[in-house]
Scaffold this active site. Structure first.
Site, PDB file in Angstrom:
ATOM      1  N   ASP A  56      29.249  42.798  47.197  1.00 57.33           N
ATOM      2  CA  ASP A  56      29.329  42.083  45.932  1.00 57.33           C
ATOM      3  C   ASP A  56      30.538  42.629  45.193  1.00 57.33           C
ATOM      4  O   ASP A  56      30.518  43.764  44.700  1.00 57.33           O
ATOM      5  CB  ASP A  56      28.054  42.299  45.111  1.00 57.33           C
ATOM      6  N   ASN A  83      38.747  36.490  49.678  1.00 57.42           N
ATOM      7  CA  ASN A  83      38.467  35.070  49.469  1.00 57.42           C
ATOM      8  C   ASN A  83      37.363  34.813  48.449  1.00 57.42           C
ATOM      9  O   ASN A  83      37.230  33.696  47.956  1.00 57.42           O
ATOM     10  CB  ASN A  83      38.085  34.421  50.812  1.00 57.42           C
ATOM     11  N   SER A 133      45.182  29.591  44.871  1.00 54.64           N
ATOM     12  CA  SER A 133      44.899  28.168  44.714  1.00 54.64           C
ATOM     13  C   SER A 133      46.161  27.477  44.210  1.00 54.64           C
ATOM     14  O   SER A 133      47.093  28.135  43.723  1.00 54.64           O
ATOM     15  CB  SER A 133      43.764  27.989  43.691  1.00 54.64           C
ATOM     16  N   TYR A 186      39.335  29.004  35.760  1.00 54.38           N
ATOM     17  CA  TYR A 186      39.602  29.206  37.191  1.00 54.38           C
ATOM     18  C   TYR A 186      41.109  29.317  37.414  1.00 54.38           C
ATOM     19  O   TYR A 186      41.584  30.193  38.153  1.00 54.38           O
ATOM     20  CB  TYR A 186      39.031  28.035  37.991  1.00 54.38           C
ATOM     21  N   SER A 189      42.449  32.642  36.281  1.00 55.21           N
ATOM     22  CA  SER A 189      42.022  33.697  37.200  1.00 55.21           C
ATOM     23  C   SER A 189      42.886  33.718  38.456  1.00 55.21           C
ATOM     24  O   SER A 189      43.241  34.791  38.964  1.00 55.21           O
ATOM     25  CB  SER A 189      40.548  33.526  37.577  1.00 55.21           C
TER      26      SER A 189
END
Length: 272
Positions: A56, A83, A133, A186, A189
């Site tokens: 985690d 990932n 991304s 997102y 980040s």
């Protein structure tokens, strides 16, 4: 009879590809032990031999346990693929401030936590792949001033951390758009992950003795996974191609790579 759910996720395809091509032991890690072991069992049914360890990335003791296990069992590692990430759905009911806090905690600080723990264990010629991304392209930050801070050639991890913390603070105060962050926790980040990659490579390039470590970030494409609510046009195997290229075949260092494996200018005015 109950059926264990297999998560449709990019990491499954990455682990599968590594099992096919990497000459060494491959670990699949997951926060949820049951789902992680189910994925490993599925891969074993296909004839592969991945190993599992609970991890985690938001929990320091969990990260420490994994580090000590790798150090004790194997002495080090040759490849690290980061990932793990979360993304809130469009219909999420949590406040933007809460979304920002949780997303940055996992996607940025969680990734950094794993890197801090495992980087000392990387062997000579080791490779690190940070899954970013298209949302992690610098142009996604509207503010010219903020983009300049992210692209500063002297940016340190400490100061990048402060930028991430400021975003969370601004989001909680509902000032994120006013301050030039845009409206995607997102995205911020992943811009953080992309910027972190550049800093990490700079640090590795200067270390003595030099281990010749490479760190790259990658946009895997819009992939058909649970995270994207299965809206992505790419299969998980297609999404794994660029991460696998950086893991096994590339000589790139400190680059931002697109899903077709070509290098994109992270500092450019726009993403492809």
């Amino acid at each position: 009879m109950t059926t264990k759910k297999i998560a449709v996720a990019l990491e499954y395809a990455i682990v599968k590809g590594l099992c096919e091509k990497f000459e060494g032991l491959v670990y699949l890690t997951a926060r949820n032990e049951e789902r992680g072991k189910a994925s490993v069992a599925k891969l074993k049914e296909l004839g592969f031999s991945p190993l599992f360890h609970q991890l985690d990335i938001k929990d320091q003791p969990s990260v420490d346990r994994f580090k000590e296990y790798i150090k004790t069992q194997h002495g080090g590692l040759d490849l690290l693929v980061n990932n793990a990430a979360i993304a809130y759905k469009m219909d999420a009911t949590e406040s933007f401030g809460e979304q920002a806090e949780n997303t940055i905690a996992v996607n940025y600080f969680g990734t950094l936590r794993v890197c801090n723990a495992l980087f000392p264990l990387l062997r000579t010629n080791g490779r690190v792949v940070n899954v970013s991304s298209s949302a992690g392209h610098l142009s996604r930050i509207p503010s010219v001033d903020l983009r300049a801070k992210f692209s500063d050639a002297n940016l340190t991890v400490e100061n990048l951390n402060k930028l991430m913390e400021k975003f969370v603070k601004d989001a909680k105060e509902n000032k994120h758009q006013q301050e030039g962050w845009g409206n995607s926790s997102y995205g911020v980040s992943k811009v953080g992950v992309s910027a972190l990659t550049v800093i990490q490579q700079r640090i590795f390039d200067k270390e003595q003795p030099n281990r010749n470590i490479s760190v790259n970030s990658v946009h895997p494409g819009y992939v058909d996974t649970d995270m994207t609510s299965h809206k992505g046009p790419l299969t998980i195997e297609e999404g794994a191609r660029a991460p696998l290229y950086l893991s096994l075949d590339s000589n790139l260092k400190g680059k931002y790579v697109w899903f077709d494996s070509h290098v994109v200018d992270w500092y450019g005015a726009s993403a492809p």
